[in-house]
Every structure is written in C-alpha cells, then in structure tokens.
Scaffold this motif. Structure first.
Motif, short mmCIF file in Angstrom:
data_model
loop_
_atom_site.label_atom_id
_atom_site.label_comp_id
_atom_site.label_asym_id
_atom_site.label_seq_id
_atom_site.Cartn_x
_atom_site.Cartn_y
_atom_site.Cartn_z
N THR A 148 19.20 3.15 -26.48
CA THR A 148 19.28 4.55 -26.90
C THR A 148 18.05 5.29 -26.43
OG1 THR A 148 18.21 4.10 -29.03
CG2 THR A 148 20.62 3.97 -28.96
N THR A 150 16.05 9.21 -27.27
CA THR A 150 16.02 10.37 -28.15
C THR A 150 15.88 11.64 -27.31
OG1 THR A 150 14.97 9.06 -29.90
CG2 THR A 150 14.83 11.47 -30.08
N GLU A 152 16.47 16.12 -27.30
CA GLU A 152 16.52 17.28 -28.18
C GLU A 152 17.94 17.83 -28.22
OE1 GLU A 152 14.88 21.78 -27.91
OE2 GLU A 152 13.32 20.23 -27.86
N SER A 153 18.50 17.93 -29.41
CA SER A 153 19.88 18.41 -29.56
C SER A 153 19.95 19.82 -30.14
CB SER A 153 20.67 17.45 -30.47
OG SER A 153 20.06 17.37 -31.75
N GLU A 223 13.45 19.67 -43.52
CA GLU A 223 13.22 18.25 -43.30
C GLU A 223 14.41 17.69 -42.53
OE1 GLU A 223 15.06 16.41 -47.45
OE2 GLU A 223 12.90 16.39 -47.11
N THR A 224 14.15 16.66 -41.72
CA THR A 224 15.20 16.05 -40.91
C THR A 224 15.68 14.76 -41.56
OG1 THR A 224 13.60 14.81 -39.57
CG2 THR A 224 14.26 17.01 -38.80
N GLU A 225 16.93 14.46 -41.36
CA GLU A 225 17.55 13.25 -41.89
C GLU A 225 18.29 12.55 -40.77
OE1 GLU A 225 20.91 11.88 -45.21
OE2 GLU A 225 20.34 13.98 -44.99
N THR A 226 18.03 11.29 -40.57
CA THR A 226 18.68 10.52 -39.51
C THR A 226 20.01 9.99 -40.01
OG1 THR A 226 16.54 9.85 -38.58
CG2 THR A 226 18.48 8.55 -37.96
N VAL A 227 21.07 10.37 -39.33
CA VAL A 227 22.42 9.93 -39.68
C VAL A 227 22.85 8.87 -38.66
CG1 VAL A 227 24.81 10.63 -40.05
CG2 VAL A 227 22.95 12.19 -40.66
N ARG A 228 23.13 7.67 -39.10
CA ARG A 228 23.49 6.58 -38.22
C ARG A 228 24.98 6.59 -37.91
NH1 ARG A 228 18.88 4.93 -35.84
NH2 ARG A 228 17.23 4.63 -37.39
#
Length: 258
Positions: A148, A150, A152-153, A223-228
């Motif tokens: 993977t 990372t 920018e989206s 705040e950011t949250e990582t969604v798997r």
C-alpha cells in the motif's frame, strides 16, 4: 554458501547488515566455472519495481530470509543494471568497484567472448543458466506481492464566519402613574386658607436596556480516523515447470527389450 542452500530464499525478504528490510530476493547469479552463487538481485521500490545487484560475499540465510553484508543505503544507491542474462565485463567492473570488492580482470577463457572476472569468469543468471554444478535445476516462479501507499485523497479545513440573527428576550418593566386621591377633612381641623398653590410629582418608569457581551460557547476541531477495508488486486504471474524427457513408463531411464 551452495546453490542448494540459497535457492530457497528466492522471493523471501532481504535484510541489510543491520537487520533492516531492504526488499525481496530476486534472481541468483552464479559463476559459469564453479556454479556457485556470487550475486543476488534485490527487488526494491513500490511493488518491487527496482532490481539491485548485491554481492553474496558475507551473506547468510536465517529463518526470516537472506541477510546481506552491505548497508541499506549502499544497496539502494547501487548502479542500475539489467537483471537478466549475462553480466558483461563493464557491468561486473562497475559493481565490484562500487562495493569495494576490487577490480575484476579480463579472463581469456570466458565463455562466448564474455569478459570474465578473476577466478570466477562469466557471472550467469542462475535461473536462466538452468543447471548447477551438481546437475540439479533451479525452478523459479513469480509471486504476487501487494503493498500500500498513502496518497492525498482530499482536504478538510475549518473557516469561521460571522452571521447575524435576531433574538427576542422579554424584560419586565414598571412605570409610575398619577391618580387623584381625595380625603375629607375631619370636622374641627384647621389650617385651611384660600389662595393659589401648586404641587409637582415626579413620575418614574423603567425602560429596557440591551447590552452585548462575547462569550466562548464551544471548541471545534478536526481529527482523522483510519477506516480499514480490503481491495482485490488481480495480476498475472509466471512460473517455471520442469519436464523430464527420456524416461520410460516405469519412471526409469532404461529402455525395455522386445
């Protein structure tokens, strides 16, 4: 380190002298004269897109993969050479000088006119050469390794603006009113006289007064949250198959008599 002992690490993880991961083990390159593996290519970069030659001098195999003698930075900055076929004299010289292994000398006995190296002419890709010194054959296959990255989206920012709205509040007020009060004078009281006179009464009333004050009501942040999740990647890989010629039906190389 023999070809039989190292061929099992092809496709496994490669580490530098400090134990840092540098990529995956690609192809083995062996000497034409001895059949011993002398070089290995390490696949680095995203999805193993870069192939770097690393000497097997000082390398050893452990359960987690192949541990090489150079440092990670030394490996990643190595000269870029096509990882296929036969190493030329110029390519071998460039690699030897870069890794501080001395300068290979031309060998007049090198196969097919290829310039060899002192004591080990003609470094040949072990997979493409096909046969090791003991007659065994190395079978290789491509393995799909997905990773993977990372990127920018999108961006989300906070901006504070001032808006105007009307509010209504109810304020209790009071005021004074005048009414005439007449009381009869009791019989026998004195003090009355005829003449002009004037009296004045001050009236009061309450008026609503509005004042504004600025108060902090809440703090707003991001705040950011990582969604798997999972995504499937489909890619074509190749593998080699070994076919045996010259065997009879009983699995031996002997021909039956009629």
């Amino acid at each position: 380190m023999t070809m039989q002992g190292i061929e099992n690490v092809v496709g496994e993880t490669a580490y530098d002298v400090s134990g840092d991961k540098v990529g995956s083990v690609g192809n083995l390159y062996a000497s034409d004269s001895t059949g011993r593996p002398e070089w290995v290519t390490v696949n680095t970069g995203l999805f193993g897109s870069k192939h770097t030659f690393v000497p097997l001098d000082g390398a050893h195999v452990e359960k987690d993969g192949l541990h090489l003698a150079p440092t990670k930075s030394k490996i990643k900055d190595a000269p870029r050479i096509d990882a296929g076929g036969h190493l030329s004299e110029g390519e071998a010289t460039e690699l030897y000088r870069y890794y501080g292994l001395g300068t290979p000398k031309a060998n007049g006995n090198a196969n097919n006119g290829k310039a060899g190296m002192a004591g080990q002419p003609g470094m040949q890709n072990a997979k493409m050469d096909g046969t090791a010194a003991d007659g065994s054959m190395v079978r290789s296959e491509e393995r799909l390794r997905a990773g993977t990255e990372t990127v920018e989206s999108g961006r989300v920012g906070l901006r504070k603006v001032v808006v105007t709205e009307e509010q209504q509040v109810t304020v209790p007020v009071s005021h004074e009113e005048v009414r005439v009060v007449r009381e009869p004078i009791a019989e026998g009281e004195t003090g009355g006289r005829i003449g002009e006179d004037q009296r004045e009464v001050v009236l009061h009333e309450e008026r609503p007064v509005v004042a504004k004050e600025t108060v902090a009501v809440e703090r707003v942040g991001l705040e950011t949250e990582t969604v798997r999740g999972e995504e499937q990647i489909t890619e074509t890989v190749r593998k080699e198959q070994v076919e045996v010629d010259g065997l009879d039906d009983d699995g031996t190389g002997k021909h039956k008599k009629h």
